[in-house]
Every structure is written in C-alpha cells, then in structure tokens.
Design an enzyme around this catalytic site. Structure first.
Site, PDB file in Angstrom:
ATOM      1  N   TYR A 126      24.936  21.685  13.776  1.00  0.00           N
ATOM      2  CA  TYR A 126      25.180  23.085  13.453  1.00  0.00           C
ATOM      3  C   TYR A 126      26.680  23.365  13.415  1.00  0.00           C
ATOM      4  O   TYR A 126      27.179  24.025  12.487  1.00  0.00           O
ATOM      5  CB  TYR A 126      24.500  23.969  14.495  1.00  0.00           C
ATOM      6  N   GLN A 153      17.084  36.844  11.860  1.00  0.00           N
ATOM      7  CA  GLN A 153      17.568  37.709  12.941  1.00  0.00           C
ATOM      8  C   GLN A 153      18.583  38.721  12.446  1.00  0.00           C
ATOM      9  O   GLN A 153      18.467  39.922  12.721  1.00  0.00           O
ATOM     10  CB  GLN A 153      18.186  36.863  14.061  1.00  0.00           C
ATOM     11  N   ASP A 156      13.983  35.710   0.768  1.00  0.00           N
ATOM     12  CA  ASP A 156      13.689  34.791   1.868  1.00  0.00           C
ATOM     13  C   ASP A 156      12.740  33.717   1.361  1.00  0.00           C
ATOM     14  O   ASP A 156      12.090  33.875   0.320  1.00  0.00           O
ATOM     15  CB  ASP A 156      13.073  35.526   3.064  1.00  0.00           C
ATOM     16  N   ARG A 211      10.029  32.831   2.766  1.00  0.00           N
ATOM     17  CA  ARG A 211       8.644  33.205   3.031  1.00  0.00           C
ATOM     18  C   ARG A 211       8.461  34.699   2.785  1.00  0.00           C
ATOM     19  O   ARG A 211       9.416  35.468   2.822  1.00  0.00           O
ATOM     20  CB  ARG A 211       8.266  32.888   4.479  1.00  0.00           C
ATOM     21  N   LEU A 265      14.806  37.845   6.134  1.00  0.00           N
ATOM     22  CA  LEU A 265      13.822  38.095   7.184  1.00  0.00           C
ATOM     23  C   LEU A 265      14.224  37.464   8.511  1.00  0.00           C
ATOM     24  O   LEU A 265      13.458  37.496   9.469  1.00  0.00           O
ATOM     25  CB  LEU A 265      12.444  37.561   6.752  1.00  0.00           C
ATOM     26  N   GLY A 273      18.042  34.793   3.303  1.00  0.00           N
ATOM     27  CA  GLY A 273      17.620  34.758   4.700  1.00  0.00           C
ATOM     28  C   GLY A 273      17.366  36.148   5.250  1.00  0.00           C
ATOM     29  O   GLY A 273      17.622  36.434   6.419  1.00  0.00           O
ATOM     30  N   LYS A 307      29.077  24.551  10.302  1.00  0.00           N
ATOM     31  CA  LYS A 307      29.870  25.779  10.305  1.00  0.00           C
ATOM     32  C   LYS A 307      31.338  25.504   9.994  1.00  0.00           C
ATOM     33  O   LYS A 307      31.966  26.264   9.239  1.00  0.00           O
ATOM     34  CB  LYS A 307      29.722  26.494  11.649  1.00  0.00           C
TER      35      LYS A 307
END
Length: 319
Positions: free
Chosen positions: A141, A12, A34, A36, A10, A8, A145
């Site tokens: 979510y 935040q 990533d 993409r 790319l 991940g 977690k």
C-alpha cells in the site's frame, strides 16, 4: 468544479464525499461510479454507473458521455487488505490510477487522488513528520501511494494536468463501516462502545497514529480542489491531520460519554507492524500555508459526535 466523476464512490470516503458534492454542486453534476451496485442512497440521488477502473475504455466512455471536467479517483485497496493481496493491490491501485490520469489528460480534467501516511516508512522521522522527507515504505500500500504521488507529479510537469492530492491519516466515520485499513480500529472502537460497551484492540497500547474525522476530510478535499492553482507548491502530497492518538486516548474520550466502557488488547502482528512503520504525528503546515487547511474536530468533539450519531446518547439514557 462543474461536473465531477468519482470512482470508488461506495467506499469509505466516496459514499460521503458524493453526498456532500451533490449538496454543493447539484445532484446531476456528480457522477458516482463503483465496481459494484448497491442500495446506497447515492445510487438514487444522481447519476451512477458501474465501473471497473482497470477498464480504461469504460472509464473514458463514462467521463466523455457526462462531459466531466473533474475526476476524483478514490478506487483502491486499503493497507491491510493490500498486504494480504499485493498483486491485486498493484494492479488495482496503480493500474486504476494510470487509467484515471490518462482519461483526465485526454479530456483535460482537473484531477484528485488521495495519498496516505502509509507513504512514509520506518526510516521516516516519526514525530512532526515533515512535508518533504524520506519515503521508503515497506508495505505494498505504501509503495502504491509513493508511486501515485510521483506519477501525479509527472503528469503535472509533463502534461500540465492539474493534479492535486492529500496524505490522509486514519479517517473516522459513523456512516461507512471499516474497509480493511490499519487505522480501522479507531472506527470499530466507537461501534463497539455503543453496541457492547467494550472493545478488543488489534493495535497495541501506546501506538500513536494520526487521525481525522470524516467531515474535516471532506472539507479538505473540496477546499484543495477549489484553491487557486498558482498557490500550490506540493500539489499531490499535502500532509493533513487533526489529532495524534493511541487506543487509550480514544478510550478515555469515550469514557467521558460512556463511563463503563472497557478496552483490552489482542494485537494483530501484521497490522501492528504496518502501524509501527508509520509516523506518530505529522506536520500539516504546508497545507495550512498554501490553501488554508483547517479542522473543526478534535478528539473530544469527534467522540461526542460519533457516539451521538451511533446511538451512544440513547445508550447512556438507558443505563
């Protein structure tokens, strides 16, 4: 940490964390991955590989080829997006995490993945939320977690895997645009202040949530990963925070720099319901005691830095 794989990359957190890790450990020591490709700088300054984290064989092959000793697993759908696409969220958030843990176990890597204040729920104490307390979230979510925290604990106790994690609050950054989180209004408001001088909040007035400026979040990840393992009791779920604020508090801080800034409201019931299920403020004393957690930025310091980077000072000079 000597050679680090980041999933991940790319996103935040990832886009800024990879850059900081490369500054510290060297460009070739940090493998960014990533789903993409992108023209982002981190794809050019060091190793970058396309990776779908639901593909366990591809993840294992990349980790083994680069001989990584650390996996920082960030790939996930955030809270608001996960609520819109719960099945995708479960498959990505939990399937990807299980794959990353298995690769870490097989290659004997140190492991980090973030948790969130979303791991708490409506029945959790709202004020000064303890490190150890009831966790019954009512969002996909949040369920992801809590499950992730427990799964990382399981891998530590069963396999001796050196797993570590932080319960992040809302993260605020001038580098990466918002990505589908409930706390993203706290990023959007700064962009809008600079470009429009006003903002319409989808979160209601008086809704206090914990926040942290991205530079402090990046330092926290690295400090935790470099901490002496023998000092860690909680390992995978440290509460961390820098401030507890509502939209009015952020607006007031912005007005110190941009006096004409205005704030109004058009509350989004779905994201407001998620926010209402989360704590108002959390207790980070365990992180401070076990590995020396600290922050540099309060609300005013963060606001000055955000607006400075986004061009707020130039806007003021033109006004």
């Amino acid at each position: 940490m000597k050679r680090i794989l980041v999933t991940g990359a790319l996103g935040q957190i990832g886009s800024e964390l990879v850059a900081k890790l490369r500054e510290i450990y060297g460009n070739d020591a940090v493998v960014a991955t990533d789903l993409r490709s992108s023209a982002h700088e981190i794809t050019r300054t060091g190793p970058f590989e396309l990776l779908d984290v639901t593909n366990d064989k591809a993840m294992h092959e990349i980790a083994k080829r680069y001989q990584v000793d650390t996996i920082i697993h960030l790939a996930a759908l955030l809270s608001a997006t996960a609520e819109e696409k719960p099945l995708l969220a479960w498959n990505l958030n939990m399937g990807g995490l299980m794959n990353a843990l298995e690769v870490a176990r097989e290659l004997k890597c140190q492991f980090f993945t973030p948790s969130s204040i979303g791991a708490f729920g409506p029945s959790t104490p709202k004020d000064n939320t303890p490190q150890d307390t009831i966790q019954r979230p009512n969002t996909m979510y949040g369920v992801n977690k809590v499950s992730g925290e427990l799964l990382c604990d399981y891998y530590f106790h069963k396999y001796g895997l050196d797993t570590r994690g932080l319960r992040f609050p809302g993260l605020i950054s001038y580098v990466t645009p918002p990505g589908g989180g409930t706390t993203d209004y706290a990023v959007e408001i700064y962009y809008a202040a600079v470009t429009q001088g006003k903002y319409t909040s989808y979160i209601a007035k008086g809704t206090n949530m914990d926040m942290m400026y991205m530079p402090d979040a990046l330092t926290a990840i690295i400090d935790l990963m470099e901490a002496d393992s023998s000092r860690l009791t909680h390992r995978n779920s440290f509460n961390v925070t820098a401030m507890s604020v509502d939209p009015e508090a952020i607006a007031a801080a912005i007005r110190k720099e941009i006096p004409g800034f205005t704030l109004d409201y058009n509350v989004d019931p779905k994201r407001q319901a998620i926010a209402d299920s989360w704590p108002h403020s959390i207790d980070a004393s365990a992180a401070k005691a076990e590995w020396g957690f600290r922050v540099r930025y309060d609300l005013d310091a963060m606001t000055k830095d955000m607006l400075g980077h986004l061009g707020g000072r130039q806007l003021l000079r033109k006004a």
